[in-house]
Design a protein around this motif. Structure first.
Motif, mmCIF file in Angstrom:
data_model
loop_
_atom_site.group_PDB
_atom_site.id
_atom_site.type_symbol
_atom_site.label_atom_id
_atom_site.label_comp_id
_atom_site.label_asym_id
_atom_site.label_seq_id
_atom_site.Cartn_x
_atom_site.Cartn_y
_atom_site.Cartn_z
ATOM 1 N N THR A 72 -58.664 -56.523 53.966
ATOM 2 C CA THR A 72 -57.778 -57.649 54.233
ATOM 3 C C THR A 72 -58.351 -58.888 53.566
ATOM 4 O O THR A 72 -59.513 -58.906 53.157
ATOM 5 N N THR A 73 -57.545 -59.904 53.443
ATOM 6 C CA THR A 73 -57.936 -61.095 52.712
ATOM 7 C C THR A 73 -58.965 -61.941 53.453
ATOM 8 O O THR A 73 -58.959 -61.997 54.683
ATOM 9 N N PRO A 80 -52.707 -61.852 56.119
ATOM 10 C CA PRO A 80 -53.614 -60.694 56.167
ATOM 11 C C PRO A 80 -52.850 -59.379 56.051
ATOM 12 O O PRO A 80 -51.707 -59.257 56.489
ATOM 13 N N ASN A 81 -53.524 -58.399 55.472
ATOM 14 C CA ASN A 81 -52.936 -57.066 55.335
ATOM 15 C C ASN A 81 -53.103 -56.243 56.608
ATOM 16 O O ASN A 81 -52.281 -55.401 56.912
ATOM 17 N N HIS A 82 -54.206 -56.502 57.308
ATOM 18 C CA HIS A 82 -54.532 -55.722 58.500
ATOM 19 C C HIS A 82 -55.043 -56.659 59.592
ATOM 20 O O HIS A 82 -55.656 -57.680 59.298
#
Length: 158
Positions: A72-73, A80-82
């Motif tokens: 995640t970023t 965020p991705n997760h």
């Protein structure tokens, strides 16, 4: 995210807030120094400052490692991705911001510049208002119940 969902900001406020707090604390310490505690209590605060600084390094390292492993970023302005809930995120929802606040407190104790202490809390409050509350809306919109359950279980700061 749809058009009705909250969007991240453009300016990376948290680093700027903490940098400003450092600059202001140092400037005030040079031009308007506050009295500092001496003798034994001063030595204890000096040692506590180093402990805080080691804690800062540990929080930064583990938070970055945990976020990288989750793919995640690290960018506070990106979506965020997760949802990361392990590592230091299992203790505080904002380990990086907590580390930044502890950095100011630790530097204040080590340097004896008392201005770092109130500015640590001012910076934390400002970060909460301009960054964290918006980030929480984005996380709630993206991850829904999973984020709300996490927020109930883990405190924002400590």
């Amino acid at each position: 995210m749809t058009d009705s969902q909250p969007k991240p900001g453009v300016i990376p406020w948290p680093p700027l807030i903490y940098i400003a707090a450092i600059v202001i604390s140092v400037a005030l310490g040079l031009f308007y120094p506050l009295p500092w505690i001496g003798d034994l209590l001063g030595d204890i605060l000096f040692a506590a400052g180093w402990v805080a600084l080691f804690g800062v390094a540990a929080l930064w390292f583990t938070a970055i490692r945990t976020m990288t492993r989750a793919k995640t970023t690290l960018n506070p302005n990106a979506v965020p991705n997760h949802l990361v809930t392990t590592g230091p995120f299992g203790i505080t929802r904002n380990p990086m911001y907590l580390a930044n606040t502890l950095l100011l407190i630790g530097v204040g104790f080590v340097s004896g510049i008392a201005w770092f202490l109130p500015f640590a809390f001012i910076a934390a409050f400002a970060t909460q208002k301009v960054a964290i509350e918006g980030e929480e809306k984005i996380l709630a919109a993206k991850f829904g119940k999973k984020y709300r359950d996490y927020a109930k279980r883990v405190r924002r700061w400590i």
